[in-house]
Design an enzyme around this catalytic site. Structure first.
Site, PDB file in Angstrom:
ATOM      1  N   ASP A 131      -8.560  -4.700   4.005  1.00  0.00           N
ATOM      2  CA  ASP A 131      -7.274  -4.077   4.241  1.00  0.00           C
ATOM      3  C   ASP A 131      -7.548  -2.629   4.644  1.00  0.00           C
ATOM      4  OD1 ASP A 131      -4.543  -3.417   4.005  1.00  0.00           O
ATOM      5  OD2 ASP A 131      -4.318  -4.797   2.322  1.00  0.00           O
TER       6      ASP A 131
ATOM      7  N   ASP B 121      -2.674  -2.058   7.561  1.00  0.00           N
ATOM      8  CA  ASP B 121      -1.488  -1.682   6.803  1.00  0.00           C
ATOM      9  C   ASP B 121      -0.513  -0.876   7.663  1.00  0.00           C
ATOM     10  OD1 ASP B 121      -0.432  -1.479   3.937  1.00  0.00           O
ATOM     11  OD2 ASP B 121      -0.434   0.627   4.511  1.00  0.00           O
TER      12      ASP B 121
ATOM     13  N   GLU C  99       0.182  -5.541   9.972  1.00  0.00           N
ATOM     14  CA  GLU C  99       1.414  -5.589   9.196  1.00  0.00           C
ATOM     15  C   GLU C  99       2.457  -4.825   9.992  1.00  0.00           C
ATOM     16  OE1 GLU C  99       3.363  -4.308   4.922  1.00  0.00           O
ATOM     17  OE2 GLU C  99       2.023  -2.950   5.957  1.00  0.00           O
TER      18      GLU C  99
ATOM     19  N   HIS D 194       1.810  -9.287  -1.720  1.00  0.00           N
ATOM     20  CA  HIS D 194       1.877  -8.414  -2.888  1.00  0.00           C
ATOM     21  C   HIS D 194       3.081  -7.468  -2.888  1.00  0.00           C
ATOM     22  CE1 HIS D 194       0.149  -6.198   0.353  1.00  0.00           C
ATOM     23  NE2 HIS D 194       0.270  -5.068  -0.322  1.00  0.00           N
ATOM     24  N   ASP D 195       3.931  -7.572  -1.879  1.00  0.00           N
ATOM     25  CA  ASP D 195       5.082  -6.673  -1.784  1.00  0.00           C
ATOM     26  C   ASP D 195       6.423  -7.372  -1.992  1.00  0.00           C
ATOM     27  OD1 ASP D 195       3.489  -4.452  -1.146  1.00  0.00           O
ATOM     28  OD2 ASP D 195       3.534  -4.925   0.998  1.00  0.00           O
TER      29      ASP D 195
HETATM   30  C1  NOJ Z   1       2.257  -1.797   2.861  1.00  0.00           C
HETATM   31  C2  NOJ Z   1       1.486  -2.387   1.719  1.00  0.00           C
HETATM   32  O1  NOJ Z   1       1.517  -3.790   1.814  1.00  0.00           O
HETATM   33  C3  NOJ Z   1       2.121  -1.867   0.450  1.00  0.00           C
HETATM   34  O2  NOJ Z   1       1.628  -2.528  -0.684  1.00  0.00           O
HETATM   35  C4  NOJ Z   1       1.861  -0.393   0.397  1.00  0.00           C
HETATM   36  O3  NOJ Z   1       2.513   0.150  -0.735  1.00  0.00           O
HETATM   37  C5  NOJ Z   1       2.388   0.310   1.647  1.00  0.00           C
HETATM   38  N1  NOJ Z   1       2.038  -0.383   2.851  1.00  0.00           N
HETATM   39  C6  NOJ Z   1       1.810   1.685   1.755  1.00  0.00           C
HETATM   40  O4  NOJ Z   1       0.450   1.614   2.100  1.00  0.00           O
END
Ligand code: NOJ
Length: 550
Positions: free
Chosen positions: A103, A216, A275, A333-334
């Site tokens: 990542d 990211d 992402e 994870h979000d």
């Molecule tokens: C996206 C990531 O998936 C998330 O977990 C993170 O908090 C934010 N970007 C900031 O890097």
């Protein structure tokens, strides 16, 4: 590395499994997962039948955002291990035919990264322009002016995690921009020195043998060159109350996509998955000279209705340009874990199998988030145990992302075999029953269903690479589609509900004998007749047209 077939390409034909390293397996008793823990579980992952692993950030970090605030891109945080541990993990993964992607969080660094420490040290520091520094502006009447005498922030931009996106630095009298926490200052991607340095970071890992990157917030690298205000929108949290015209997805991105692709293309079989914030970007950021994949997050927003999913797939199939490959996810994870999102309750596992069958039989690369293969739901985290910064800030409107980040339950023993210490986040309440060992022993478990599905997908050219064709224009309670490749036709039939369903197809199925290859119904005899498919409650079935059929 072994190849499955001559034209097998791991990121296109394979399935990618996301590991949140803090929560996968602890090897040293500190209650936090680590690299040696992951290495110890590689046999499990190879046996599951996935092709690649994506590790959420493992670099040194003060952990304000649990690793998404990096203070050194070319090392490993001691909580996760050492570079030698990483090299061993990579070698052991490769020995099992598993690729590994890292990542890369390149939109921002930690505020403790030496680049930022230098940058904030003085206005004329050579690294000043590595971040986004702006002078205060004269306070507009009634406008927010947090520092007397320091004016107002340069514009109205909000942070994703709450509050203004600008932090005033009294020592140098300017504001810096942070799209996330104030401990995550954004890099200045217009600066060629920044670009050159981050491409060097990519090469550092590619040279070590890493197979690719998850990038990211790829959509956020550039902000408007004139720093114009965002127009308002309707929403609950500050970030949602703006239209992100000027702080996301700027036209300068096109060049950077080409540059990143160039870095990767200098190595064989490497990839990047971006992402991105919305469907439009998921379509625009992929293809030749761009990213190999970009997450399409549409499934995260669909209600549990076949028609909603079918429309999401058809919209994607229609929009993707030539040479671009689809990419599906049900969780990460979000976001809430999907068994919870789709309703939970006594039928959650039945629904999970239907959702898994959908995810793993579409045209495109599926990502599986650790624990999905156990049907792991969200875990309720009491307020005083919340760790995630936005969860702390917005509770009770939003409880944060801890519920989907709880430790992997491996067995029914103490702490589910995750750690011998105190787990950093509590385990799923039902871990005594919902764990790998228990599901391993149960032929009807979610885990064994995933394994069978993954094996079938791997053996099937139609599932890996075939065309997609929906069979009913307006499905109401069940979904059916064909995947067709030269020499193989697979019918996927999914009943989304807990009662028997007869799905009427728009036209008769190709004539011939349909053999059940996989079903949630033991001993299934597939009821396919003309243009009708009858399914048991929550049945997910894959049938193959016998090759010698007319
Ligand atoms: C996206 C990531 O998936 C998330 O977990 C993170 O908090 C934010 N970007 C900031 O890097």
């Amino acid at each position: 590395m072994t190849r499955l077939t001559d034209d097998y390409l791991w990121w296109r034909d394979g399935v990618i499994y996301q590991i949140y390293p803090r929560s996968f397996q602890d090897s040293n008793g500190d209650g936090i997962g680590d690299l040696n823990g992951i290495t110890a579980r590689l046999d499990y992952l190879a046996g599951l039948g996935v092709d690649a692993l994506w590790l959420s950030p493992i670099y040194p970090s003060p952990m304000f955002d649990f690793g998404y605030d990096v203070s050194d891109y070319e090392a490993i945080d001691p909580v996760f291990g050492t570079l030698a541990d990483f090299d061993r993990l990579l070698a052991e993964a490769h020995a099992r035919g598993l690729r590994v992607i890292l990542d890369l969080v390149l939109n921002h660094t930690s505020h403790l990264h030496p680049w930022f420490v230098e940058s904030r040290s003085s206005r004329d520091n050579p690294k000043r322009d590595w971040y986004l520094w702006r002078d205060p502006v004269a306070p507009r009447s009634g406008a927010y002016a947090p520092h007397s005498g320091a004016g107002s922030p340069p514009n109205n931009w909000e942070s994703v995690f709450g509050g203004r996106a600008w932090e005033y630095d009294p020592a140098t009298g300017q504001y810096y921009y942070h799209q996330f926490l104030k401990e995550q200052p954004d890099l200045n991607w217009r600066n060629p020195a920044v670009r050159a340095r981050v491409y060097q970071v990519m090469r550092f890992w590619l040279d070590r043998g890493v197979d690719g990157f998850r990038l990211d917030v790829l959509h956020a690298y550039f902000k408007d060159d004139q720093f114009r205000d965002n127009p308002p929108a309707i929403g609950l949290r500050g970030w949602d109350r703006q239209q992100h015209l000027y702080d996301l997805d700027r036209p300068e991105m096109a060049d950077v996509l080409r540059e990143i692709r160039g870095v990767l293309d200098a190595y064989p079989e490497r990839m990047a998955v971006g992402e991105v914030a919305d469907f439009g970007m998921a379509v625009r950021y992929v293809g030749p000279h761009k990213m190999h994949l970009a997450f399409n997050f549409d499934f995260l927003r669909q209600p549990w209705l076949p028609r909603a999913f079918q429309q999401a797939v058809q919209r994607y199939e229609a929009a993707l340009p030539a040479g671009a490959w689809p990419c599906y996810v049900l969780g990460n994870h979000d976001v809430d874990r999907f068994p919870t999102r789709f309703g939970g309750g006594p039928y959650a596992d039945a629904r999970t199998k239907v959702a898994a069958a959908l995810l793993l039989t579409l045209r495109g690369t599926p990502f599986v988030y650790y624990g999905e293969e156990l049907g792991l739901p969200n875990t309720r985290i009491p307020r005083d145990e919340i760790q995630d910064p936005p969860g702390r800030r917005y509770w009770p409107i939003y409880g944060g992302r801890d519920p989907e980040r709880t430790p992997m339950p491996w067995d029914g023993g103490p702490n589910a075999g995750f750690t011998t210490g105190q787990p950093w986040l509590r385990l799923n309440a039902d871990y005594a029953r919902r764990n790998v060992a228990a599901q391993d022993a149960d032929p009807a478990s979610v885990l064994n269903f995933y394994r069978r599905l993954l094996r079938l997908r791997r053996e099937s050219p139609a599932l890996r690479r075939g065309t997609f064709r929906a069979l009913a224009r307006r499905p109401v309670e069940a979904l059916a589609y064909l995947r067709e490749a030269p020499g193989q036709t697979v019918l996927v039939a999914l009943n989304f509900f807990g009662w028997e369903n007869t799905l009427k197809l728009d036209s008769p199925l190709p004539a011939g004998a349909w053999r059940v290859r996989l079903s949630t119904v033991p001993g299934d005899q597939a009821r396919v007749r003309g243009n009708r498919v009858t399914l048991a409650p929550f049945e997910a079935t894959l049938l193959e047209l016998e090759p010698n059929s007319p």
